[in-house]
Enzyme design. Structure first.
Site, PDB file in Angstrom:
ATOM      1  N   THR A 276       0.816  -1.211   0.000  1.00  0.00           N
ATOM      2  CA  THR A 276       0.000   0.000   0.000  1.00  0.00           C
ATOM      3  C   THR A 276       0.853   1.267   0.000  1.00  0.00           C
ATOM      4  OG1 THR A 276      -1.638  -1.290   1.238  1.00  0.00           O
ATOM      5  CG2 THR A 276      -1.999   1.062   1.147  1.00  0.00           C
TER       6      THR A 276
ATOM      7  N   THR B  26      -3.769   1.126  -2.951  1.00  0.00           N
ATOM      8  CA  THR B  26      -3.082  -0.155  -2.797  1.00  0.00           C
ATOM      9  C   THR B  26      -3.316  -1.113  -3.954  1.00  0.00           C
ATOM     10  OG1 THR B  26      -2.719  -1.993  -1.235  1.00  0.00           O
ATOM     11  CG2 THR B  26      -4.989  -1.271  -1.553  1.00  0.00           C
TER      12      THR B  26
ATOM     13  N   GLU C 282      -6.337  -8.054  -4.134  1.00  0.00           N
ATOM     14  CA  GLU C 282      -7.130  -7.553  -3.007  1.00  0.00           C
ATOM     15  C   GLU C 282      -8.104  -8.570  -2.439  1.00  0.00           C
ATOM     16  OE1 GLU C 282      -6.172  -4.863  -0.902  1.00  0.00           O
ATOM     17  OE2 GLU C 282      -5.880  -4.190  -2.949  1.00  0.00           O
TER      18      GLU C 282
ATOM     19  N   ASP D  69      -7.807 -10.220   0.943  1.00  0.00           N
ATOM     20  CA  ASP D  69      -8.160  -9.524   2.181  1.00  0.00           C
ATOM     21  C   ASP D  69      -9.461 -10.056   2.773  1.00  0.00           C
ATOM     22  OD1 ASP D  69      -5.952  -7.952   2.327  1.00  0.00           O
ATOM     23  OD2 ASP D  69      -6.949  -6.069   1.832  1.00  0.00           O
TER      24      ASP D  69
ATOM     25  N   SER E 170     -10.756  -3.618   4.918  1.00  0.00           N
ATOM     26  CA  SER E 170      -9.445  -2.986   4.769  1.00  0.00           C
ATOM     27  C   SER E 170      -9.037  -2.303   6.066  1.00  0.00           C
ATOM     28  CB  SER E 170      -9.486  -1.943   3.647  1.00  0.00           C
ATOM     29  OG  SER E 170      -8.284  -1.206   3.602  1.00  0.00           O
TER      30      SER E 170
ATOM     31  N   GLY F 115      -0.372  -2.888   5.691  1.00  0.00           N
ATOM     32  CA  GLY F 115      -1.339  -3.911   6.061  1.00  0.00           C
ATOM     33  C   GLY F 115      -2.074  -3.574   7.340  1.00  0.00           C
TER      34      GLY F 115
END
Length: 577
Positions: free
Chosen positions: A397, A415, A434, A437, A461, A484
């Site tokens: 990110t 990110t 992504e 996540d 996130s 993160g």
């Protein structure tokens, strides 16, 4: 290459195997005197790469707004910091216009229609190893940054859309690879070389060796992509040849090919969200709402500390850091249980930000001893059937912050997730990973987690772009971080540094970091926090000194204008005039 286990896995103890990252890339020990700040300026940009800061500054000098400069910065980072962010990923922006209401926009990626709750389970029904899941097509969400930029430009832009692309296009025509980018290219072979051919051809020479620092790097495909979007508008990204390229790349990936469709890409929309705001002492603090856990997380950490004299204790007192650790443990516990995409699950956002709730949570903190267990609370509006589940958000990110001469101020966290995202490159830009996540295990004892995979859903996130206001309602700080799950604690630490300890933004950023999630506590190796390990141990903690993935950027209102601050652990520098 020296590597260390990524904090997201070591702290959260997920079943997924974590991605290591280069110790000397975007993180590492930093001394108190090691800072990257400048000012005061009439207008300033702070980004994680000096070329991106200069790109944003060039737009400000042409009369652009903070939104214009932020868009130009995001586009430039697509070129010069591709390992961290770009138009193949997503993000969140928090924007305070000089006149008018605070605005926040959600540009988080969405899962394609083919996605399912079992997305990251193997044939035996067990969570996949992280790198296996993250590399290739399976982990790619529909990118949101271009739609976010378009919405921000529509609301707060001043210069023509195409003008904002000019700095990034010039960079794509040739720039010298920085030492940081070179280290990530060398490190990224496990995904870039495995996922698909375009990344291999772009970042490695004909013999397969990673391009070294100092190489003049041209990205002709990206330059062409940027010219197309500049000339034709954001629809050129979500429809037509660029969208077809994304779909083709994901569907034909050499690792984990996945049937993303043109309809998936065309359906993407950036979401205007309600900001999450609260008070800390005499200040007002505002951030991003779900699916970000940053707004509620930062506010919780601060509000739970409000009854303690953090200013009087000071930054050199182990009690200050013990209290910070305990507040983190409570906030992260709530994050893991309650936060998800509000379009798909009930999220008790108001309850999590309620002062009475946070005061009650603060009552669990003892100034002298560690609480035995930091469990999630029961905020107002919380659904009864919900289980706690940590995700696999990894260190990556970028963040950038801008203040212009008119008084507009913004912070945008962007990110592609892990280093070089999925490892896939399409039309010159890196595609995110992504979707990792989301929770790999979608349920516990038959109850679905808030953050399980669903088609069209946005993963939770930790990104925490935050703006702080003084008692008169004037914005005084815009800040955000990369790294993160550590992002929430990084941003909170910097705010404490500015508000409680009276530090300029760059010194608040440079403060060492402590991360406490569950029963684990990590202190940044090589800093004064390491000397506090005996004192923290005496209070019941089991601290471990380790390198941490840290990278913050912010701007602060000071006498005479604005000051920019960047994290000296990386290569970022502010630029202003």
């Amino acid at each position: 290459m020296i590597r260390f286990t990524l904090l997201a896995a070591s702290l959260l103890a997920t079943a997924a195997a974590a991605q290591p990252i280069p110790k000397d890339a975007d993180s590492g020990p930093v001394q108190a005197a090691s800072t990257a700040g400048a000012g005061p300026f009439k207008a300033v940009v702070s980004a994680a790469n000096p070329m991106a800061s200069e790109a944003g500054l060039s737009i400000l000098k042409q009369g652009g707004s903070a939104a214009d400069a932020a868009i130009a910065t995001m586009l430039a980072l697509t070129v010069v910091e591709p390992q961290s962010s770009g138009i193949g990923g997503g993000g969140f922006i928090v924007y305070q216009p000089a006149k008018g209401a605070l605005g926040t926009i959600d540009g988080r990626e969405t899962a394609p229609g083919v996605a399912s709750p079992k997305q990251f389970l193997d044939e035996a029904g067990k969570p996949m190893p992280f790198m296996k899941a993250a590399t290739g097509g399976r982990s790619v969400g529909v990118p949101g940054n271009v739609a976010l930029a378009a919405e921000a430009h529509k609301r707060w832009g001043k210069l023509p859309w195409a003008k904002l692309f000019e700095p990034a296009i010039r960079l794509a025509e040739g720039f010298a690879i920085s030492p940081t980018m070179a280290r990530f290219i060398a490190f990224g072979q496990d995904s870039l070389k495995v996922a698909g051919p375009e990344g291999r051809a772009l970042y490695y020479d004909k013999d397969g060796a990673p391009l070294p620092a100092g190489t003049i790097f041209r990205n002709d495909k990206l330059a062409a992509t940027l010219r197309t979007i500049a000339a034709q508008g954001p629809d050129a990204f979500y429809k037509g040849p660029i969208a077809q390229g994304i779909v083709q790349t994901v569907s034909s990936a050499e690792a984990n090919p996945t049937a993303m469709t043109l309809a998936d890409v065309a359906a993407y929309q950036a979401k205007v969200r309600e900001p999450v705001c609260g008070t800390y002492r005499q200040y007002k603090v505002c951030g991003m709402g779900p699916p970000s856990s940053g707004g509620t997380g930062v506010l919780a950490m601060l509000k739970q500390l409000e009854r303690f004299d953090i200013a009087g204790l000071g930054k050199d007192n182990p009690v200050s850091w013990h209290l910070f650790a305990e507040s983190q443990r409570l906030a992260y516990a709530d994050r893991e249980k309650w936060i998800g995409d509000p379009g798909f699950v009930a999220v008790p956002t108001k309850g999590l930000a309620d002062p009475a709730y946070l005061t009650a949570r603060s009552g669990l903190i003892n100034a002298g001893t560690r609480m035995a267990k930091a469990a999630a609370g029961m905020p107002a509006g919380a659904p009864m059937a919900r289980v706690t589940a940590a995700d696999n958000e990894v260190a990556g990110t970028t963040n950038f912050a801008v203040a212009d001469t008119a008084g507009n101020i913004t912070t945008w966290t962007s990110t592609v997730e892990k280093s070089f995202g999925s490892g896939l490159v399409s039309n010159g830009f890196v595609l995110n990973n992504e979707l990792t996540d989301f929770n790999f295990a979608p349920e516990d004892q038959g109850v679905l987690t808030a953050n399980h995979v669903q088609p069209g859903k946005r993963p939770r996130s930790a990104m925490s772009p935050t703006i702080v206001y003084d008692a008169k309602g004037q914005p005084i700080l815009a800040i955000g971080a990369a790294g993160g799950v550590t992002i929430i604690a990084q941003v909170t630490k910097a705010i404490i540094g500015v508000l409680d300890w009276g530090l300029p933004v760059e010194q608040a950023i440079a403060l060492p970091q402590l991360i406490a999630i569950g029963d684990r506590l990590s202190v940044e190796k090589g800093t004064f926090l390491e000397t506090m390990i005996p004192a923290l141990t005496a209070m019941g903690h089991q601290p471990v000194a380790t390198a941490l993935p840290l990278k913050l950027n912010g701007v602060q209102r000071v006498a005479g204008g604005w000051r920019g601050g960047a994290d000296a652990r990386g290569e970022g520098r502010p630029a202003g005039y």
